[in-house]
Design a protein around this motif. Structure first.
Motif, PDB file in Angstrom:
ATOM      1  N   ALA A 280      38.311  45.635  27.252  1.00  0.00           N
ATOM      2  CA  ALA A 280      37.761  46.381  28.386  1.00  0.00           C
ATOM      3  C   ALA A 280      38.764  47.413  28.894  1.00  0.00           C
ATOM      4  O   ALA A 280      38.416  48.575  29.136  1.00  0.00           O
ATOM      5  N   VAL A 281      40.015  46.994  29.049  1.00  0.00           N
ATOM      6  CA  VAL A 281      41.046  47.901  29.563  1.00  0.00           C
ATOM      7  C   VAL A 281      41.290  49.056  28.594  1.00  0.00           C
ATOM      8  O   VAL A 281      41.375  50.222  28.997  1.00  0.00           O
ATOM      9  N   PHE A 282      41.403  48.754  27.307  1.00  0.00           N
ATOM     10  CA  PHE A 282      41.689  49.807  26.321  1.00  0.00           C
ATOM     11  C   PHE A 282      40.493  50.725  26.094  1.00  0.00           C
ATOM     12  O   PHE A 282      40.668  51.903  25.764  1.00  0.00           O
ATOM     13  N   LEU A 283      39.277  50.213  26.270  1.00  0.00           N
ATOM     14  CA  LEU A 283      38.084  51.024  26.069  1.00  0.00           C
ATOM     15  C   LEU A 283      37.662  51.789  27.322  1.00  0.00           C
ATOM     16  O   LEU A 283      36.784  52.654  27.245  1.00  0.00           O
ATOM     17  N   PHE A 284      38.271  51.481  28.467  1.00  0.00           N
ATOM     18  CA  PHE A 284      37.892  52.163  29.696  1.00  0.00           C
ATOM     19  C   PHE A 284      38.197  53.651  29.559  1.00  0.00           C
ATOM     20  O   PHE A 284      39.340  54.039  29.283  1.00  0.00           O
ATOM     21  N   PRO A 285      37.205  54.521  29.726  1.00  0.00           N
ATOM     22  CA  PRO A 285      37.391  55.947  29.426  1.00  0.00           C
ATOM     23  C   PRO A 285      38.503  56.626  30.212  1.00  0.00           C
ATOM     24  O   PRO A 285      39.096  57.607  29.719  1.00  0.00           O
ATOM     25  N   LEU A 286      38.819  56.138  31.405  1.00  0.00           N
ATOM     26  CA  LEU A 286      39.864  56.788  32.200  1.00  0.00           C
ATOM     27  C   LEU A 286      41.267  56.366  31.779  1.00  0.00           C
ATOM     28  O   LEU A 286      42.248  56.980  32.203  1.00  0.00           O
ATOM     29  N   ASN A 287      41.388  55.335  30.965  1.00  0.00           N
ATOM     30  CA  ASN A 287      42.694  54.893  30.465  1.00  0.00           C
ATOM     31  C   ASN A 287      43.022  55.696  29.209  1.00  0.00           C
ATOM     32  O   ASN A 287      43.029  55.173  28.086  1.00  0.00           O
ATOM     33  N   ILE A 288      43.322  56.958  29.393  1.00  0.00           N
ATOM     34  CA  ILE A 288      43.475  57.876  28.260  1.00  0.00           C
ATOM     35  C   ILE A 288      44.755  57.629  27.483  1.00  0.00           C
ATOM     36  O   ILE A 288      44.889  58.080  26.340  1.00  0.00           O
ATOM     37  N   THR A 289      45.716  56.892  28.054  1.00  0.00           N
ATOM     38  CA  THR A 289      46.974  56.608  27.355  1.00  0.00           C
ATOM     39  C   THR A 289      46.971  55.220  26.717  1.00  0.00           C
ATOM     40  O   THR A 289      47.989  54.795  26.186  1.00  0.00           O
ATOM     41  N   ASN A 290      45.839  54.515  26.793  1.00  0.00           N
ATOM     42  CA  ASN A 290      45.756  53.148  26.260  1.00  0.00           C
ATOM     43  C   ASN A 290      46.857  52.255  26.824  1.00  0.00           C
ATOM     44  O   ASN A 290      47.497  51.492  26.102  1.00  0.00           O
ATOM     45  N   ASP A 291      47.050  52.347  28.116  1.00  0.00           N
ATOM     46  CA  ASP A 291      48.094  51.597  28.797  1.00  0.00           C
ATOM     47  C   ASP A 291      47.631  50.155  29.038  1.00  0.00           C
ATOM     48  O   ASP A 291      46.637  49.935  29.731  1.00  0.00           O
ATOM     49  N   PRO A 292      48.326  49.141  28.471  1.00  0.00           N
ATOM     50  CA  PRO A 292      47.915  47.747  28.721  1.00  0.00           C
ATOM     51  C   PRO A 292      48.085  47.339  30.175  1.00  0.00           C
ATOM     52  O   PRO A 292      47.491  46.356  30.616  1.00  0.00           O
ATOM     53  N   ASN A 293      48.920  48.094  30.925  1.00  0.00           N
ATOM     54  CA  ASN A 293      49.128  47.812  32.348  1.00  0.00           C
ATOM     55  C   ASN A 293      48.158  48.578  33.248  1.00  0.00           C
ATOM     56  O   ASN A 293      48.332  48.561  34.472  1.00  0.00           O
ATOM     57  N   TYR A 294      47.191  49.254  32.661  1.00  0.00           N
ATOM     58  CA  TYR A 294      46.296  50.108  33.456  1.00  0.00           C
ATOM     59  C   TYR A 294      45.640  49.300  34.581  1.00  0.00           C
ATOM     60  O   TYR A 294      44.943  48.306  34.319  1.00  0.00           O
ATOM     61  N   PRO A 295      45.845  49.724  35.849  1.00  0.00           N
ATOM     62  CA  PRO A 295      45.401  48.891  36.973  1.00  0.00           C
ATOM     63  C   PRO A 295      44.121  49.375  37.657  1.00  0.00           C
ATOM     64  O   PRO A 295      43.771  48.857  38.717  1.00  0.00           O
ATOM     65  N   TYR A 296      43.420  50.364  37.088  1.00  0.00           N
ATOM     66  CA  TYR A 296      42.336  50.997  37.830  1.00  0.00           C
ATOM     67  C   TYR A 296      40.952  50.727  37.268  1.00  0.00           C
ATOM     68  O   TYR A 296      40.002  51.448  37.567  1.00  0.00           O
ATOM     69  N   LEU A 297      40.798  49.671  36.449  1.00  0.00           N
ATOM     70  CA  LEU A 297      39.460  49.233  36.063  1.00  0.00           C
ATOM     71  C   LEU A 297      38.970  48.338  37.193  1.00  0.00           C
ATOM     72  O   LEU A 297      39.174  47.124  37.210  1.00  0.00           O
ATOM     73  N   ILE A 298      38.311  48.970  38.167  1.00  0.00           N
ATOM     74  CA  ILE A 298      38.021  48.353  39.453  1.00  0.00           C
ATOM     75  C   ILE A 298      36.511  48.308  39.679  1.00  0.00           C
ATOM     76  O   ILE A 298      35.781  49.231  39.333  1.00  0.00           O
ATOM     77  N   GLU A 299      36.053  47.205  40.268  1.00  0.00           N
ATOM     78  CA  GLU A 299      34.648  47.042  40.608  1.00  0.00           C
ATOM     79  C   GLU A 299      34.186  48.136  41.565  1.00  0.00           C
ATOM     80  O   GLU A 299      34.837  48.409  42.574  1.00  0.00           O
ATOM     81  N   GLN A 300      33.053  48.742  41.233  1.00  0.00           N
ATOM     82  CA  GLN A 300      32.545  49.845  42.043  1.00  0.00           C
ATOM     83  C   GLN A 300      31.591  49.327  43.123  1.00  0.00           C
ATOM     84  O   GLN A 300      30.386  49.573  43.133  1.00  0.00           O
ATOM     85  N   LEU A 301      32.177  48.608  44.061  1.00  0.00           N
ATOM     86  CA  LEU A 301      31.468  48.094  45.232  1.00  0.00           C
ATOM     87  C   LEU A 301      32.352  48.246  46.455  1.00  0.00           C
ATOM     88  O   LEU A 301      33.576  48.139  46.342  1.00  0.00           O
TER      89      LEU A 301
END
Length: 378
Positions: A280-301
């Motif tokens: 999920a983290v690596f496929l998230f379109p905004l994670n353009i650097t494929n960062d395993p520490n990417y912290p912004y896959l956040i629930e949209q509520l």
């Protein structure tokens, strides 16, 4: 019923679908007839793109509870508590088989942080619901939100008009169905634009993002101990039956750390659950650097708050909503699904040692083969 029950003057409890309201005993007015909504939603964890269906392993394995889980998990609820279902024959499976429980919320049209009413219902393999949603509220405009215990929820982009006698369909599986975006998440001084990535799109089908094992509103793969793989690790390592403390121990249980909903929480090995969060983290379109520490896959509520009860004869102030325990210092967005433990990366040294041993074994085998060939030549 006890024989002396009629002697006690108690308010009548009215059950409408799965929504619960308390009445003084008077007949409800016509405008208080239950409001119904149909919806479709798919979960990425058990979703199989080749079939367009979700797996129902929780049901067939016997792990799917017959009573909704969200009240005990600490979610804000006003209706739908203690909903029950018949699981059906576990040996048979079809598009209408149950996958898991979902939580739906009506939110205030002026302030979508405020939850006005809730309902719980199982979702079927094809994304349909086991029944229409039912809310005991006045006719009007409301946001409709959907949540799941280890996927990231979404909400309609704008309030929808709900009236008694009509049943609108909200298809969250259609990428064309507009959903609400957070505009308060900042990265590097700029507001993140979540438009179009609120849900995961797989072959033209919108599914809820997976990987949120502790349901803190974020899927995080590597986060120094507070990431979701740590929840899976703890589920495996703390299992009483795991007497050897094996990281590959399989926990057959209905827990948040079972991210693909196959009925097992697996930390290491085949079909392990941290892979769900990683993908999920690596496929998230905004994670353009494929960062395993990417912290912004956040629930949209919006952050949950309990809204004012609608008191115009549909729902009286005496209705008691379900709230997280007052002793729990965390927000309602962080119910207790599993204890946190160590990060998956903290167990990597052991994995690295194992890989080195395998590599060393291959080298030794190769040297022996070369020696044997030389001996045969002599």
């Amino acid at each position: 019923m006890r024989s002396n029950a009629a002697k006690i003057a108690l308010p009548a409890v009215i059950l409408v679908g799965a929504s619960i309201a308390v009445s003084s005993g008077a007949v409800q007015a016509a405008q208080c007839a239950p409001i119904s909504v149909d919806a479709r939603v798919l979960l990425s964890g058990p979703y199989v793109p080749e079939t367009g269906l979700m797996g129902d392993a929780l049901r067939t394995s016997g792990e799917l509870p017959t009573t909704e889980p969200y009240r005990d998990l600490g979610f804000i609820m006003r209706g739908g508590e203690a909903s029950t279902l018949e699981l059906g024959d576990p040996s048979t499976s079809g598009p209408s088989s149950f996958v898991d429980w979902m939580l739906f919320e009506l939110r205030d049209p002026a302030d979508p942080r405020l939850i006005i009413a809730t309902d719980t219902v199982p979702v079927e393999r094809d994304g349909d619901l086991a029944r229409s949603l039912s809310f005991t509220v006045p006719s009007g405009d409301y946001y409709l939100a959907v949540e799941h215990r280890n996927h990231l929820g979404v909400m309609t982009e704008a309030p929808i008009s709900l009236t008694s006698g009509t049943i609108p369909m909200i298809d969250f599986t259609d990428p064309a169905t507009p959903v609400w975006d957070r505009i308060d998440v900042i990265d590097g001084g700029a507001v993140i634009d979540y438009h179009g990535v609120e849900r995961q799109i797989i072959d033209g089908v919108a599914v809820l993002w997976p990987g949120d094992a502790d349901h803190d509103g974020r899927s995080l793969f590597d986060g120094s101990g507070d990431d979701d793989p740590a929840v899976v690790e703890n589920a495996a390592m703390s299992a009483p039956e795991n007497i050897l403390s094996s990281p590959s121990y399989i926990v057959p249980a209905y827990v948040g750390s079972d991210l693909n909903l196959d009925g097992n929480a697996i930390y290491q090995g085949q079909i392990n659950d941290p892979t769900v969060t990683a993908n999920a983290v690596f496929l998230f379109p905004l994670n353009i650097t494929n960062d395993p520490n990417y912290p912004y896959l956040i629930e949209q509520l919006p952050l949950d708050q309990l809204g004012e009860a609608r008191t115009d004869s549909c729902e009286l102030p005496t209705t008691q909503p379900s709230l997280p325990p007052a002793s729990d210092p965390r927000s309602p967005k962080q119910p207790i699904l599993a204890n946190t433990g160590f990060s998956i990366f903290e167990s990597w040294p052991a994995v690295a040692v194992s890989l080195c041993m395998v590599a060393a074994g291959l080298v030794v085998t190769g040297l022996r083969r070369r020696g044997n060939r030389r001996g045969s030549r002599s």
